[in-house]
Design a protein around this motif. Structure first.
Motif, short mmCIF file in Angstrom:
data_model
loop_
_atom_site.label_atom_id
_atom_site.label_comp_id
_atom_site.label_asym_id
_atom_site.label_seq_id
_atom_site.Cartn_x
_atom_site.Cartn_y
_atom_site.Cartn_z
N GLU A 119 0.81 -1.22 0.00
CA GLU A 119 0.00 0.00 0.00
C GLU A 119 0.85 1.28 0.00
O GLU A 119 0.30 2.38 -0.05
CB GLU A 119 -0.94 0.00 1.20
N ILE A 120 2.16 1.14 0.08
CA ILE A 120 3.05 2.31 0.05
C ILE A 120 3.30 2.68 -1.41
O ILE A 120 3.90 1.92 -2.16
CB ILE A 120 4.36 2.03 0.78
N THR A 121 2.83 3.85 -1.81
CA THR A 121 2.85 4.24 -3.22
C THR A 121 3.99 5.21 -3.53
O THR A 121 4.49 5.91 -2.65
CB THR A 121 1.53 4.92 -3.61
N PRO A 122 4.40 5.28 -4.81
CA PRO A 122 5.42 6.25 -5.20
C PRO A 122 5.01 7.69 -4.87
O PRO A 122 5.86 8.50 -4.48
CB PRO A 122 5.54 6.04 -6.71
N ILE A 123 3.73 8.02 -5.02
CA ILE A 123 3.27 9.38 -4.74
C ILE A 123 3.46 9.72 -3.27
O ILE A 123 3.92 10.82 -2.91
CB ILE A 123 1.79 9.55 -5.14
N GLU A 124 3.15 8.76 -2.40
CA GLU A 124 3.32 8.99 -0.96
C GLU A 124 4.80 9.17 -0.62
O GLU A 124 5.18 10.05 0.16
CB GLU A 124 2.75 7.81 -0.18
N LEU A 125 5.65 8.34 -1.22
CA LEU A 125 7.09 8.44 -0.99
C LEU A 125 7.65 9.74 -1.53
O LEU A 125 8.50 10.39 -0.90
CB LEU A 125 7.80 7.25 -1.64
N THR A 127 6.10 12.63 -1.94
CA THR A 127 5.68 13.75 -1.08
C THR A 127 6.54 13.82 0.17
O THR A 127 7.01 14.89 0.56
CB THR A 127 4.20 13.58 -0.70
N TYR A 128 6.76 12.66 0.78
CA TYR A 128 7.52 12.61 2.03
C TYR A 128 8.98 13.00 1.81
O TYR A 128 9.54 13.83 2.53
CB TYR A 128 7.43 11.21 2.63
N VAL A 168 10.47 7.65 -7.78
CA VAL A 168 10.62 8.88 -7.00
C VAL A 168 11.85 9.65 -7.48
O VAL A 168 12.93 9.07 -7.64
CB VAL A 168 10.74 8.56 -5.50
N TYR A 169 11.67 10.95 -7.69
CA TYR A 169 12.81 11.78 -8.12
C TYR A 169 13.18 12.76 -7.01
O TYR A 169 12.34 13.50 -6.50
CB TYR A 169 12.47 12.59 -9.38
N ILE A 170 14.44 12.72 -6.63
CA ILE A 170 14.98 13.66 -5.65
C ILE A 170 16.24 14.28 -6.26
O ILE A 170 17.13 13.54 -6.71
CB ILE A 170 15.34 12.95 -4.33
#
Length: 336
Positions: A119-125, A127-128, A168-170
């Motif tokens: 349930e841990i999504t790329p969008i949630e990651l 944002t965090y 995820v892009y950082i």
């Protein structure tokens, strides 16, 4: 810790067994038509619970109402803790692992511990991590690296099919690599530390390129004119735990055969007071710079400082004889 009397066995309608555990804030139940199978489910959960407590008493207890071995509902917390304890711990040194554990507890476990991994999504990651990057970019890189490791481990164990952190892009955090002292600064520094309690240690660092964390591992052989240093940045699985260096000409006058043990914290604090525009590691950068200025080959400098140039360090350790290194070390004589 749970005791056997904390588990209650009941025979339910439909002729199946239920084992219940209601202690320490938990309300767990494990059921099956077979009493042995119900016990196996209870023991599987108990193993995860005990592993979490043994790893670190500061970890928050993870509640879960599904059996931990169910891949469809694997909870992130116990799985991530298992990865840290059984995999990551064996890949890095003890002090590095402790630092990673601290970051893991505060910035990963506290955020995702009770969520099913699926349930841990790329969008949630995204944002965090974006928010964390704005506040602490260097820490964000570490957290992203750990999350990537954990999710890759989940993919390899067929718990999830894709690693969500890959989407995820950082922005890359560019770390400062230090600045060598100029020759004028080096001359002024040497004058300033005359009679200082760390004078000998500072000069040995300046004339050998050892890391601050390696200073107290130096072994000097006056007979062979060599220095033995325990490598401070090698991972547990890597070889060459020590490196043998020639006793450099400008190091030799300060060699006693029994180097003094010093406090790294005090060594760094007092250096900052002596050279406010530099850090202690800059003595190492100065050594590297002077060696290159004196015409020493870059690969040999990498061996002396315990650096790697791709996979070069591991392959050249056995290629440069100590006799050859002593010859090259004679180049490292310069005036200020």
């Amino acid at each position: 810790m749970p005791r056997l009397k904390d588990f209650k066995i009941r025979i339910m309608k439909g002729k199946y067994y239920e084992i219940r555990f209601r202690r320490y804030g938990y309300d767990m139940s494990f059921s099956s038509k077979s009493l042995d199978l119900a016990k196996q489910k209870a023991f599987a959960w108990l193993k995860i619970f005990e592993q979490e407590i043994q790893m670190n008493h500061n970890f928050a207890v993870v509640r879960e109402k599904e059996k931990p071995t169910n891949k469809k509902n694997t909870i992130f917390g116990p799985f991530a803790i298992s990865y840290m304890e059984n995999v990551k711990k064996r890949m890095v040194k003890a002090n590095t692992y402790q630092n990673l554990c601290n970051a893991f507890k505060l910035h990963i476990l506290a955020k995702f511990k009770s969520l099913p991994i699926k349930e841990i999504t790329p969008i949630e990651l995204q944002t965090y991590l974006s928010k964390l990057h704005d506040e602490k970019p260097r820490l964000c890189e570490t957290i992203k690296m750990l999350l990537n490791n954990i999710f890759d481990y989940a993919v390899n164990n067929e718990i999830i099919t894709k690693n969500p952190i890959k989407a995820v892009y950082i922005p890359k955090h560019y770390r400062t690599t230090g600045q060598a002292l100029t020759r004028q600064e080096e001359k002024a520094f040497i004058e300033k530390i005359k009679g200082h309690r760390f004078e000998e240690t500072y000069l040995k660092m300046l004339y050998s390129g050892v890391r601050p964390c390696e200073v107290n591992t130096i072994e000097e052989s006056l007979l062979d004119e060599t220095i033995k240093i325990e490598n401070g940045k090698l991972k547990n699985y890597q070889k060459n735990k020590h490196r043998i260096l020639p006793m450099f000409p400008m190091y030799k006058p300060y060699a006693t055969g029994k180097p003094k043990k010093v406090s790294q914290q005090k060594l760094g604090d007092e250096f900052s007071a002596l050279c406010p525009n530099h850090t202690l590691k800059d003595l190492r950068h100065t050594f590297t710079t002077r060696a290159r200025e004196c015409g020493v080959d870059n690969e040999l400098v990498a061996v002396w400082t315990g650096h790697s140039l791709g996979n070069i360090t591991s392959s050249v350790y056995t290629h440069f004889s100590i006799e050859f290194q002593k010859e090259q070390a004679q180049k490292l004589i310069y005036t200020l």
